[in-house]
Each structure stands twice: as structure tokens, then as C-alpha cells.
Design a protein around this motif. Structure first.
Motif, short mmCIF file in Angstrom:
data_model
loop_
_atom_site.label_atom_id
_atom_site.label_comp_id
_atom_site.label_asym_id
_atom_site.label_seq_id
_atom_site.Cartn_x
_atom_site.Cartn_y
_atom_site.Cartn_z
N LYS A 1 -19.26 71.57 92.68
CA LYS A 1 -18.44 70.47 93.20
C LYS A 1 -17.05 70.48 92.58
O LYS A 1 -16.06 70.15 93.24
CB LYS A 1 -19.14 69.14 92.96
N ALA A 2 -16.97 70.86 91.31
CA ALA A 2 -15.66 70.96 90.66
C ALA A 2 -14.82 72.04 91.31
O ALA A 2 -13.62 71.88 91.53
CB ALA A 2 -15.85 71.25 89.17
N MET A 3 -15.45 73.16 91.65
CA MET A 3 -14.74 74.24 92.33
C MET A 3 -14.25 73.78 93.70
O MET A 3 -13.14 74.11 94.12
CB MET A 3 -15.65 75.45 92.47
N ALA A 4 -15.07 73.01 94.41
CA ALA A 4 -14.65 72.49 95.71
C ALA A 4 -13.42 71.61 95.56
O ALA A 4 -12.50 71.64 96.39
CB ALA A 4 -15.79 71.71 96.36
N GLY A 5 -13.38 70.82 94.49
CA GLY A 5 -12.22 69.98 94.21
C GLY A 5 -10.98 70.80 93.96
O GLY A 5 -9.87 70.46 94.40
N LYS B 1 -5.54 64.79 81.77
CA LYS B 1 -5.98 64.11 82.99
C LYS B 1 -7.19 64.88 83.53
O LYS B 1 -7.05 65.87 84.23
CB LYS B 1 -4.84 64.08 84.03
N TYR B 2 -8.36 64.40 83.18
CA TYR B 2 -9.60 65.12 83.47
C TYR B 2 -10.33 64.47 84.64
O TYR B 2 -10.57 63.26 84.64
CB TYR B 2 -10.49 65.12 82.23
N LEU B 3 -10.69 65.29 85.64
CA LEU B 3 -11.45 64.81 86.80
C LEU B 3 -12.87 65.34 86.69
O LEU B 3 -13.09 66.55 86.70
CB LEU B 3 -10.81 65.28 88.10
N ALA B 4 -13.84 64.46 86.56
CA ALA B 4 -15.23 64.85 86.36
C ALA B 4 -15.96 64.99 87.69
O ALA B 4 -15.88 64.14 88.56
CB ALA B 4 -15.94 63.81 85.49
N SER C 1 -3.81 68.01 86.50
CA SER C 1 -5.17 67.48 86.48
C SER C 1 -6.15 68.63 86.26
O SER C 1 -6.02 69.70 86.85
CB SER C 1 -5.50 66.73 87.77
N VAL C 2 -7.12 68.39 85.40
CA VAL C 2 -8.10 69.41 85.02
C VAL C 2 -9.47 68.99 85.53
O VAL C 2 -9.96 67.90 85.19
CB VAL C 2 -8.16 69.58 83.49
N ALA C 3 -10.09 69.83 86.34
CA ALA C 3 -11.43 69.54 86.84
C ALA C 3 -12.49 70.16 85.93
O ALA C 3 -12.26 71.18 85.28
CB ALA C 3 -11.60 70.11 88.25
N GLY C 4 -13.64 69.51 85.89
CA GLY C 4 -14.77 70.05 85.15
C GLY C 4 -16.07 69.62 85.80
O GLY C 4 -16.12 68.59 86.48
#
Length: 326
Positions: free
Chosen positions: A194-198, A185-188, A155-158
Motif C-alpha cells: 500500500k505504501a508503494m501504491a501511495g 513528514k511521514y505517511l503511514a 513526504s516519506v511513505a512507509g
């Protein structure tokens, strides 16, 4: 491969240098700048506005600098606000970047750069792929191997919406590595913080972000940077390999620049473009630039507008190829 402009040397003309030398000193060139940031704290827009504001203030090119974060609608809320308050926003510069082109094409918001006044492109930031310090991934190649076996296992966060730049860059990288870009699989998340926290909480395996944000987090000991998207290594991150070094034919640089309201006068717009150009000659700017690992880019006014029109064509073509546009 996404065609982007990468300018390693700022534009410098004799007239600007002379003008800078004549005006440089304790007298500011512009009374005030109010920076409007279309996202939350901790993202690339925020660091760009605050970094450039710092340079302008410390070099005494601007007397008063202020900031306003306005998240929402993938940046659309701030754009709509600047248009709505156009007459009262003569001292406002909204920071933006490649996403204003991407999100306009994707109809995330109804406006485009044509509804604003392009002031100047100022910096470029490479993209980077980041993992938590305790991640099992020690290299981007390992990440690619897992992705090619099972794209859903990675999963890739952005810090932006699906189909946005962070998503597009990840798709570009995995496509270059031989994977299916449509299966990312992108998590927005709303903004980079917030992405870093994820990422740190384990919700996602990797973060797609700007190199400048990645460097700040890496220096704090929270993450490791696996790869970046320059055509050569950055002097700010000499230990981080490029995708090309790893055998993946992909490069990307995200421009960042400023827009005024649609009602800003030509004279006022030119003053802001001029003061941004003068900034490049200051020690305060050199410190900010090196801190974030930015590439210097300067495209004022009409030149900036022409570039945006060309980028719109190129990015639109890529988005169709990757399935983000019909």
C-alpha cells in the motif's frame, strides 16, 4: 547512529553440519510449519516468510508449509492471536523484525518479545529510499537538499505506523544529513504494498522500505533506488550508493526472525531452530537469499533473546533522542 548487528557469515558449527549431512535427503526434518505474517502481502514480513518457506519446502526440510496474513495494530493483532491460541499453535512460527522492539517500546501494543518464544533470527535486510521512476529526484542528495530547505516539502511513505522502523530510519538518515529528524513528514500505510501504491500515485515523494522489497520493484521498472543503509554496497544492488558514501554517517540493518507461541515446548522450539540452520546449506536457500539481497544472520533461542534485550536498550535510547519516546 543506530547500533545494529550485521553478520556477513552464518554461524556454522561442526555438529550442525554433520547432523545436516546425515539427515539431508528426501525425508523432511519437520512435518509442517504454519507461517503467521503480522502484515499484508507485499511487505518485508511477507517476503521473508514466503521466501524461507519456499527454501524449506524445496529443500525437503519441511513436508508442509502454509501461510496466514493477519494485519492490524502494527503487528499487535497477530501477536495477541498467537498468545491467545498458544496451545493450538505448536506448529506456528510468526515472522517479525526490529519493529516488535520499537512498537513495544512505543506502547503500540502491550506485549513484547518476552511474551513469545524466540526461535531464531535468520536474515538481515538493509533499508532503502525509493522514488517513482519519473520522480524529479535523481539522487538522495537532491532529496536531502529539499528537506533541509523545507522538511514539509518532502513526504516519506512507509508500510508501518508513525514512530515505527520505516519512520525511524528516515529520521536517522535526515539527521545524519544535517536535517531536523523530528520534522519528517511521514505517511503511514498498512504494509509495503500500500505504501508503494501511495508512492506511484504521487501521494508521497519517497518510500522508506527494505532493500529486498525495493529490488523487486526496481526490477519491475516501477521505481529507482536512491540509497541504501549498508556499510558497503550490496552485491544484489551494486549501483545503489550507501548513505555513508554520500557523506551521511548512518547505517542500519533490520533483522528478521521467527517466534513461537509462549506454550511451544523447548524440544519443538529447538527443532525449528535446527531446521532453519540446516536451510542455510541448501541451494534453494541460496537462490532465495540472492533474489532478495538478504544478509545471513543466525541467532537461535537464548542467543536471540539476549540480542533482543540489548537492542531494546539501544533503540530505546535512539527513540528518546529523536523525540519518539519521553
Amino acid at each position: 547512529m543506530l547500533t545494529q548487528f550485521i553478520s556477513r557469515q552464518r554461524v556454522s558449527v561442526l555438529a550442525a553440519v554433520v547432523a545436516s549431512a546425515l539427515s539431508f535427503g528426501t525425508q523432511a526434518s519437520v512435518d509442517s510449519v504454519h507461517f503467521l505474517v503480522p502484515g499484508g502481502a507485499g511487505g518485508g514480513w511477507d517476503s521473508t516468510a514466503r521466501g524461507i518457506g519456499e527454501a524449506l519446502s524445496k529443500s525437503e526440510l519441511v513436508e508442509q508449509v502454509s501461510y496466514e496474513n493477519m494485519s492490524g495494530g502494527g503487528g499487535g493483532k497477530a501477536i495477541a492471536y498467537l498468545i491467545k491460541t498458544a496451545e493450538q499453535s505448536q506448529d506456528t512460527l510468526m515472522v517479525n523484525s526490529t519493529p516488535i522492539v520499537i512498537r513495544s517500546l512505543a506502547k503500540v501494543f502491550p506485549q513484547s518479545f518476552r511474551d513469545l518464544t524466540p526461535i531464531a533470527a535468520t536474515v538481515g535486510d538493509y533499508a532503502a529510499f525509493v522514488v517513482a521512476k519519473d520522480s524529479k529526484y535523481q539522487s538522495f542528495t537532491q532529496l536531502v537538499d529539499d528537506y533541509k530547505k523545507d522538511p514539509r516539502s518532502v513526504s516519506v511513505a512507509g508500510g508501518s505506523a508513525r514512530g515505527s522502523m520505516d519512520h525511524l530510519v528516515a529520521a536517522l538518515a535526515f539527521k545524519a544529513a544535517g536535517g531536523d529528524p523530528r520534522r519528517v513528514k511521514y505517511l503511514a500505510y498498512d504494509a509495503g504494498g500500500k505504501a508503494m501504491a501511495g508512492l506511484l500515485s504521487g501521494e508521497t515523494q519517497v518510500l522508506s522500505t527494505g532493500l529486498s522489497e525495493a529490488l523487486v520493484l526496481a526490477e519491475a521498472g516501477e521505481v529507482r533506488i536512491l540509497a541504501m543503509t549498508g556499510d558497503k554496497r550490496s552485491t544484489a544492488a551494486p549501483d545503489v550508493p550507501t548513505l555513508q558514501e554520500l557523506g551521511y554517517d548512518a547505517t542500519f540493518v533490520n533483522w528478521r526472525g521467527f517466534f513461537g507461541s509462549p506454550e511451544i515446548s523447548d524440544e519443538r522450539a529447538a527443532e525449528y531452530a535446527e531446521v532453519l540452520e540446516k536451510m542455510y546449506n541448501t541451494e534453494a536457500w541460496a537462490a532465495v537469499r540472492d533474489r532478495y539481497g538478504w544478509t545471513e544472520i543466525y541467532k537461535p533461542g537464548k542467543e536471540f533473546e539476549a540480542f533482543l534485550e540489548q537492542q531494546e536498550k539501544e533503540i530505546g535510547s535512539l527513540m528518546k533522542e529523536l523525540g519518539f519516546l519521553n
